[in-house]
Design a protein around this motif. Structure first.
Motif, mmCIF file in Angstrom:
data_model
loop_
_atom_site.group_PDB
_atom_site.id
_atom_site.type_symbol
_atom_site.label_atom_id
_atom_site.label_comp_id
_atom_site.label_asym_id
_atom_site.label_seq_id
_atom_site.Cartn_x
_atom_site.Cartn_y
_atom_site.Cartn_z
ATOM 1 N N ASP A 194 23.115 43.234 -4.498
ATOM 2 C CA ASP A 194 22.855 41.841 -4.137
ATOM 3 C C ASP A 194 21.725 41.310 -5.017
ATOM 4 O O ASP A 194 20.600 41.813 -4.959
ATOM 5 C CB ASP A 194 22.468 41.766 -2.659
ATOM 6 C CG ASP A 194 22.250 40.336 -2.184
ATOM 7 O OD1 ASP A 194 22.259 39.416 -3.015
ATOM 8 O OD2 ASP A 194 22.050 40.150 -0.968
ATOM 9 N N ASP A 220 14.334 39.576 -0.186
ATOM 10 C CA ASP A 220 13.940 40.942 0.161
ATOM 11 C C ASP A 220 12.416 40.976 0.155
ATOM 12 O O ASP A 220 11.788 40.868 -0.896
ATOM 13 C CB ASP A 220 14.520 41.909 -0.879
ATOM 14 C CG ASP A 220 14.215 43.366 -0.573
ATOM 15 O OD1 ASP A 220 13.181 43.650 0.053
ATOM 16 O OD2 ASP A 220 15.006 44.232 -0.995
ATOM 17 N N ASP A 267 28.221 36.172 0.996
ATOM 18 C CA ASP A 267 27.490 37.425 1.172
ATOM 19 C C ASP A 267 26.264 37.431 0.259
ATOM 20 O O ASP A 267 26.217 38.159 -0.731
ATOM 21 C CB ASP A 267 28.406 38.617 0.867
ATOM 22 C CG ASP A 267 27.746 39.938 1.207
ATOM 23 O OD1 ASP A 267 26.748 39.918 1.949
ATOM 24 O OD2 ASP A 267 28.221 40.982 0.735
ATOM 25 N N SER A 322 22.253 40.003 2.263
ATOM 26 C CA SER A 322 22.243 41.408 2.679
ATOM 27 C C SER A 322 20.853 42.030 2.570
ATOM 28 O O SER A 322 20.490 42.900 3.371
ATOM 29 C CB SER A 322 23.250 42.212 1.852
ATOM 30 O OG SER A 322 22.879 42.237 0.486
ATOM 31 N N ARG A 323 20.061 41.607 1.590
ATOM 32 C CA ARG A 323 18.700 42.152 1.463
ATOM 33 C C ARG A 323 17.832 41.725 2.648
ATOM 34 O O ARG A 323 17.045 42.524 3.173
ATOM 35 C CB ARG A 323 18.068 41.701 0.146
ATOM 36 C CG ARG A 323 18.682 42.351 -1.087
ATOM 37 C CD ARG A 323 18.036 41.844 -2.359
ATOM 38 N NE ARG A 323 18.563 42.497 -3.541
ATOM 39 C CZ ARG A 323 18.088 43.624 -4.057
ATOM 40 N NH1 ARG A 323 17.050 44.215 -3.483
ATOM 41 N NH2 ARG A 323 18.610 44.165 -5.141
ATOM 42 N N GLU A 361 18.943 40.863 5.624
ATOM 43 C CA GLU A 361 19.488 41.547 6.800
ATOM 44 C C GLU A 361 19.023 42.996 6.865
ATOM 45 O O GLU A 361 18.639 43.492 7.930
ATOM 46 C CB GLU A 361 21.015 41.482 6.758
ATOM 47 C CG GLU A 361 21.579 40.081 6.956
ATOM 48 C CD GLU A 361 23.055 40.001 6.627
ATOM 49 O OE1 GLU A 361 23.756 39.249 7.316
ATOM 50 O OE2 GLU A 361 23.514 40.690 5.692
ATOM 51 N N ARG A 362 19.032 43.667 5.735
ATOM 52 C CA ARG A 362 18.637 45.081 5.712
ATOM 53 C C ARG A 362 17.147 45.240 6.036
ATOM 54 O O ARG A 362 16.757 46.137 6.779
ATOM 55 C CB ARG A 362 18.961 45.662 4.332
ATOM 56 C CG ARG A 362 18.838 47.171 4.248
ATOM 57 C CD ARG A 362 19.594 47.716 3.054
ATOM 58 N NE ARG A 362 19.234 47.061 1.810
ATOM 59 C CZ ARG A 362 20.068 46.313 1.090
ATOM 60 N NH1 ARG A 362 21.314 46.115 1.505
ATOM 61 N NH2 ARG A 362 19.673 45.760 -0.051
ATOM 62 N N THR A 410 22.399 43.366 11.933
ATOM 63 C CA THR A 410 23.786 43.740 11.677
ATOM 64 C C THR A 410 24.332 42.828 10.583
ATOM 65 O O THR A 410 24.176 41.613 10.649
ATOM 66 C CB THR A 410 24.634 43.583 12.948
ATOM 67 O OG1 THR A 410 24.076 44.391 13.976
ATOM 68 C CG2 THR A 410 26.080 44.006 12.686
ATOM 69 N N GLU A 411 24.946 43.421 9.579
ATOM 70 C CA GLU A 411 25.436 42.616 8.453
ATOM 71 C C GLU A 411 26.423 41.562 8.939
ATOM 72 O O GLU A 411 27.306 41.831 9.750
ATOM 73 C CB GLU A 411 26.108 43.521 7.417
ATOM 74 C CG GLU A 411 26.355 42.837 6.098
ATOM 75 C CD GLU A 411 26.762 43.824 5.013
ATOM 76 O OE1 GLU A 411 27.707 43.513 4.267
ATOM 77 O OE2 GLU A 411 26.142 44.900 4.926
ATOM 78 N N GLU A 442 29.317 38.607 9.267
ATOM 79 C CA GLU A 442 30.685 38.319 8.838
ATOM 80 C C GLU A 442 30.582 37.155 7.841
ATOM 81 O O GLU A 442 29.764 36.253 8.021
ATOM 82 C CB GLU A 442 31.529 37.910 10.026
ATOM 83 C CG GLU A 442 33.006 37.787 9.728
ATOM 84 C CD GLU A 442 33.671 39.154 9.606
ATOM 85 O OE1 GLU A 442 34.563 39.284 8.754
ATOM 86 O OE2 GLU A 442 33.300 40.075 10.354
#
Length: 276
Positions: A109, A115, A176, A179-180, A182-183, A188-189, A191
């Motif tokens: 990503d 992040d 998408d 993701s960084r 979210e992590r 939870t990743e 939808e």
């Protein structure tokens, strides 16, 4: 007396214009970088942005005037080929161009400014880049970077507590690109509507997502100002589902707003979704 005052005003105006013209120009590829550079560089440089925040970096195309800006800038700061693929050839032979993440792989990503750990890395790297160009201001840049990191770290810790207290239900994102974020916050990743930034979803995928929205599976749907609303309207029309704006690029923001304000908006968008 009036003539003397007018003369002094003109001298002041021209001296300030000359001072501004003498400042190095840092051209950043995207608004988040402009905000971060502004926090660290302060009034020592002029910070401009190449791509408007209303356009996704995945869709931006260079114009001849943009090529001239790339050549004339003292420093060009960009994320790297995985994010701004349109810049890869344009700055290949330019010594003034600095990619902050030149080695990101195709599957990673590239939205590194979402992040929190990488934001700290970027602040330190930007301070070093500026110090290399202006060694006499190096202490100033590093002090600004340290102050920014302290403020950012405080907000990051608070946001982790708030997210842990509220998060739980899944949510729907247009693409998408989070993701960084979210992590980092153990989410939870999401939808996603568009599996990739360059491919529109098929009709079957839209029908499936709308059915899941009707069943109450998602806490909210996020909209992004960089994408048209037609697809989002097709998903949510007639449904009682919170639609919350999330802006990863900073539409309407100015350099003086600072990077932390952009990051706070991201955090608040997620908290609003979970609270809803």
């Amino acid at each position: 007396m009036k003539a003397i005052v007018s003369g002094l005003v003109l001298v002041w105006m021209f001296s300030n214009m000359a001072w501004a013209a003498d400042k190095p120009v840092i051209l950043t590829s995207i608004m988040p970088l402009q905000l971060l550079v502004g926090d660290i560089a302060g009034d020592a440089v002029t910070v401009d942005v190449l791509a408007p925040a209303t356009v996704s970096p995945h869709d931006f195309q260079l114009r001849p005037s943009d090529m001239q800006r790339l050549r004339s800038a003292d420093v060009v700061l960009w994320v790297g080929p995985a994010m701004e693929s349109y810049l890869q050839k344009a700055v290949a032979d330019q010594s003034n161009a600095v990619a902050l993440f030149p080695a990101l792989s195709l599957g990673e990503d590239p939205h590194v400014w979402m992040d929190a750990d990488q934001v700290q890395h970027m602040a330190r790297r930007i301070a070093r880049v500026l110090s290399d160009r202006m060694p006499t201001r190096g202490a100033y840049f590093h002090a600004n970077a340290a102050r920014f990191s302290t403020e950012f770290r405080q907000y990051d810790k608070q946001l982790q507590l708030d997210v842990a207290r509220l998060s739980g239900r899944p949510y729907l994102l247009l693409h998408d690109g989070f993701s960084r974020f979210e992590r980092h916050y153990n989410l939870t990743e999401a939808e996603v509507v568009m599996p990739t930034s360059d491919r529109l979803p098929g009709a079957r995928h839209i029908v499936e997502l709308r059915s899941r929205l009707q069943s109450g599976e998602f806490a909210c749907v996020f909209r992004e100002p960089q994408y048209p609303t037609a697809m989002l309207n097709a998903l949510t029309s007639g449904l009682d589902i919170p639609v919350i704006e999330i802006d990863p690029l900073g539409v309407g923001m100015k350099k003086a707003d600072g990077f932390l304000r952009l990051y706070r908006q991201l955090g608040q968008a997620f908290l609003s979704c979970f609270a809803a």
